[in-house]
Design an enzyme around this catalytic site. Structure first.
Site: not given
Ligand code: NAD
Length: 428
Positions: A117-118
């Site tokens: 994720g980011k």
């Protein structure tokens, strides 16, 4: 089988590869080395979800600004999404998506039970007061509340955010959920469920990767010279550990330039970026050189640990080091990588070298779930073990398939993800 990329594949060196372009190219390239269902590769080219939110902020003067925030969730077949939140004017949905893909590979190569994720907010953090940053972070946490959580998606600090930001995020989430939930983010201060050793971990893993690479190529660390670009959390910690282990660090830099002493710098006396920002050039040293020159120094090991896209098609031929260890994320462009491979320069990739950060984030998450803090000694011992296991897994692919280190790391990661996807099947 070794597949050397053709000139045509390597051509698009606009020298500022976007994270998404790089992530997709690396996936395609790794796919040529692994027997994976093409449907799985197709699924991995796309993120599961990219959440876009508006984050209104009441400024200290009473006016209101609205910023745009994102959370890209790439793949969670092996566990909750994991990755940083950055506050930077250039944060975009595309950048977050590319970086979330990198996190998927990084977690998989380290065999952590996480996906990628980011996220972040498109904002200049230097233009905010501390109170404004706190309000912005609390509102961002509220906007993301449905998509994050210790078993869903676990953010961490990144560019422009730090341990305090994570403490505010955790507090805002916990207040709304009605209970203290430290495992919703990692990289917190130890007093609210953070882990000892988290801050130093990416530098420590970079140093471990450098040490193992030196050993792999039958060299002795005590006869090894090292140059480090960037003297922040990653670069300074890596440089100090390598010196402690016997290497000679001859050059280090910050954003303003580098200092060089062929006999070795007194590395522990140079303040890190956090201790005293941009203080490298103020240190006593026989020579001052530029950030371009430090990359081309004739050393055994070069550690780019500042920013991305610094080794490009323009300077790859001039890199004189035998081993490059990527402390920064994405310091080598795709085209430069090809040139270095042709020149037999070993490049130890970011997804392995600096993965100490996410590995200790995993330890932090375990400590939060178990409500039991580990000692610094235990953190460092377990990090060393994880790094050595990942190193051995990647080395096996290097040797068995005659691959470059980056390709081998992607093969390890992709094989694990593909096997998990095949085993779980496609729902419904
Ligand atoms: P930092 O802010 O602590 O330090 C950055 C250092 O690089 C400073 O010395 C700064 O002066 C220097 N610098 C900045 N711009 C430069 C430029 N254009 N040329 C040369 N030097 C420059 O940052 P950090 O946390 O050490 O991160 C460095 C790199 O490592 C980044 O690519 C980051 O994404 C990556 N990384 C960081 C972590 C982490 O948890 N800190 C984890 C994995 C990867």
């Amino acid at each position: 089988m070794t597949t050397t990329p053709t000139q045509q594949e390597a051509e698009p060196d606009d020298d500022l590869d976007s994270a998404l372009v790089t992530a997709r190219r690396q996936l395609e390239r790794a796919a040529t080395h692994v027997d994976v269902d093409p449907g799985v590769i197709e699924r991995l080219k796309h993120p599961t979800k990219v959440q876009q939110v508006s984050v209104p902020l009441e400024r200290d003067d009473g006016s209101v600004d609205v910023f745009t925030g994102y959370r890209a969730q790439h793949d969670d077949v092996r566990g909750p999404y994991k990755g940083g939140l950055r506050y930077h004017p250039e944060v975009s949905a595309e950048e977050c998506t590319g970086l979330s893909m990198w996190m998927t590979w990084k977690c998989a190569v380290m065999d952590l039970p996480f996906g990628g994720g980011k996220g972040g907010i498109s904002v200049d953090p230097k233009a905010l007061t501390e109170d404004e940053t706190e309000r912005l972070t609390r509102r961002f946490a509220e906007e993301l509340r449905d998509v994050v959580g210790p078993t869903k998606d676990v953010p961490a600090p990144d560019m422009g955010t730090d341990a305090q930001t994570m403490a505010w995020f955790m507090d805002a989430y916990s207040m709304q959920q009605g209970e203290t939930i430290p495992g919703v983010v990692t990289g917190k201060p130890p007093v609210v469920g953070g882990s000892y050793g988290r801050e130093e971990a990416p530098g420590r893993s970079t140093a471990i990767a450098a040490r193992e690479a030196v050993d792999y190529y039958d060299r002795d660390l005590s006869n090894t010279t090292v140059a480090v670009q960037g003297f922040g959390s990653v670069g300074a910690n890596a440089a100090r550990l390598l010196e402690d282990w016997g290497a000679t660090v001859v050059a280090v830099s910050d954003v303003n330039g580098a200092i060089y002493d062929p006999g070795g710098l007194a590395i522990h006396e140079i303040p890190t970026h956090e201790e005293e920002p941009e203080a490298v050039l103020a240190q006593d040293a026989p020579e001052t050189i530029s950030n371009a020159e430090i990359l081309e120094l004739d050393v055994d090991v070069l550690i780019p640990a500042a920013v991305g896209n610094v080794i490009t098609a323009d300077n790859a031929d001039a890199i004189a080091a035998d081993i490059v260890v990527e402390g920064a994320n994405g310091p080598t462009t795709f085209a430069a990588d090809t040139i270095l491979e042709e020149r037999d320069v070993a490049v130890i990739p970011d997804i392995l070298a600096n993965a100490g950060g996410v590995t200790v984030s995993y330890f932090e998450w375990l400590q939060d779930i178990n409500r039991r803090q580990w000692s610094l000694e235990r953190v460092n011992t377990e990090l060393e073990e994880h790094m050595l296991e990942a190193w051995a897994d990647v080395r096996e692919e290097v040797e068995e398939k005659d691959l470059a280190w980056r390709d081998a790391a992607y093969v390890v990661a992709l094989s694990r993800i593909a096997e998990a996807k095949a085993t779980r099947g496609l729902w419904p």
